[in-house]
Design a protein around this motif. Sequence first.
Motif, PDB file in Angstrom:
ATOM      1  N   VAL A 196       0.815  -1.109  -0.071  1.00 29.15           N
ATOM      2  CA  VAL A 196      -0.035   0.058  -0.033  1.00 29.15           C
ATOM      3  C   VAL A 196       0.856   0.978   0.075  1.00 29.15           C
ATOM      4  N   VAL A 197       0.588   2.300  -0.695  1.00 30.47           N
ATOM      5  CA  VAL A 197       1.529   3.529  -0.698  1.00 30.47           C
ATOM      6  C   VAL A 197       0.619   4.429  -0.197  1.00 30.47           C
ATOM      7  N   LEU A 198       1.344   5.144   0.798  1.00 31.11           N
ATOM      8  CA  LEU A 198       0.632   6.192   2.140  1.00 31.11           C
ATOM      9  C   LEU A 198       1.213   7.533   1.886  1.00 31.11           C
TER      10      LEU A 198
ATOM     11  N   SER B 274       5.111   2.291  12.752  1.00 33.97           N
ATOM     12  CA  SER B 274       5.821   3.153  12.413  1.00 33.97           C
ATOM     13  C   SER B 274       7.350   2.858  11.846  1.00 33.97           C
ATOM     14  N   TYR B 275       7.858   1.571  12.366  1.00 37.72           N
ATOM     15  CA  TYR B 275       8.932   1.056  11.997  1.00 37.72           C
ATOM     16  C   TYR B 275       8.914   0.465  10.808  1.00 37.72           C
ATOM     17  N   SER B 276       7.953  -0.021  10.040  1.00 37.70           N
ATOM     18  CA  SER B 276       7.887  -0.747   8.703  1.00 37.70           C
ATOM     19  C   SER B 276       8.082   0.051   7.303  1.00 37.70           C
TER      20      SER B 276
ATOM     21  N   LEU C 276       5.035   6.796   1.530  1.00 42.59           N
ATOM     22  CA  LEU C 276       5.610   5.565   2.355  1.00 42.59           C
ATOM     23  C   LEU C 276       4.873   4.348   1.498  1.00 42.59           C
ATOM     24  N   ILE C 277       5.702   3.327   1.799  1.00 39.83           N
ATOM     25  CA  ILE C 277       5.271   1.927   1.027  1.00 39.83           C
ATOM     26  C   ILE C 277       5.187   0.929   2.218  1.00 39.83           C
TER      27      ILE C 277
ATOM     28  N   ASP D 247       1.082  -4.429   8.001  1.00 38.41           N
ATOM     29  CA  ASP D 247       1.606  -3.266   8.810  1.00 38.41           C
ATOM     30  C   ASP D 247       0.844  -2.239   8.875  1.00 38.41           C
ATOM     31  N   ILE D 248      -0.620  -2.386   8.392  1.00 39.75           N
ATOM     32  CA  ILE D 248      -1.664  -1.479   8.750  1.00 39.75           C
ATOM     33  C   ILE D 248      -2.575  -1.848   9.957  1.00 39.75           C
TER      34      ILE D 248
END
Length: 93
Positions: free
Chosen positions: A9-11, A67-69, A81-82, A87-88
């Motif tokens: 997922v792109v954030l 936050s670390y991923s 961010l990818i 991790d969501i």
Amino acid sequence: MIRPLNDNVVLKKEKVVNQTASGIVLSQKEEETEYATVIAVGEGAINDKGERVSVDVHVGEKVIYKSYSPTKVKVDNEEYLIVSSKDILAVIE
């Protein structure tokens, strides 16, 4: 634009503005946020049966992520961010 593969997922990270209830903007160091807006979603991972499993988030949703991923990338002077969909942690409604 970035097209994520599989269950990625792109954030786009949200900016934090420290502001009082009366509207006064506080001058402080920008905090690291752990929430972002979904910009693009991959088609989903393929399970053991060879079936594609769709991702549970959609473009435009605001999410909380680990936050670390994330992998940080810059495209056309924009930072993204990818993350893997696993991790969501939650969708903000």
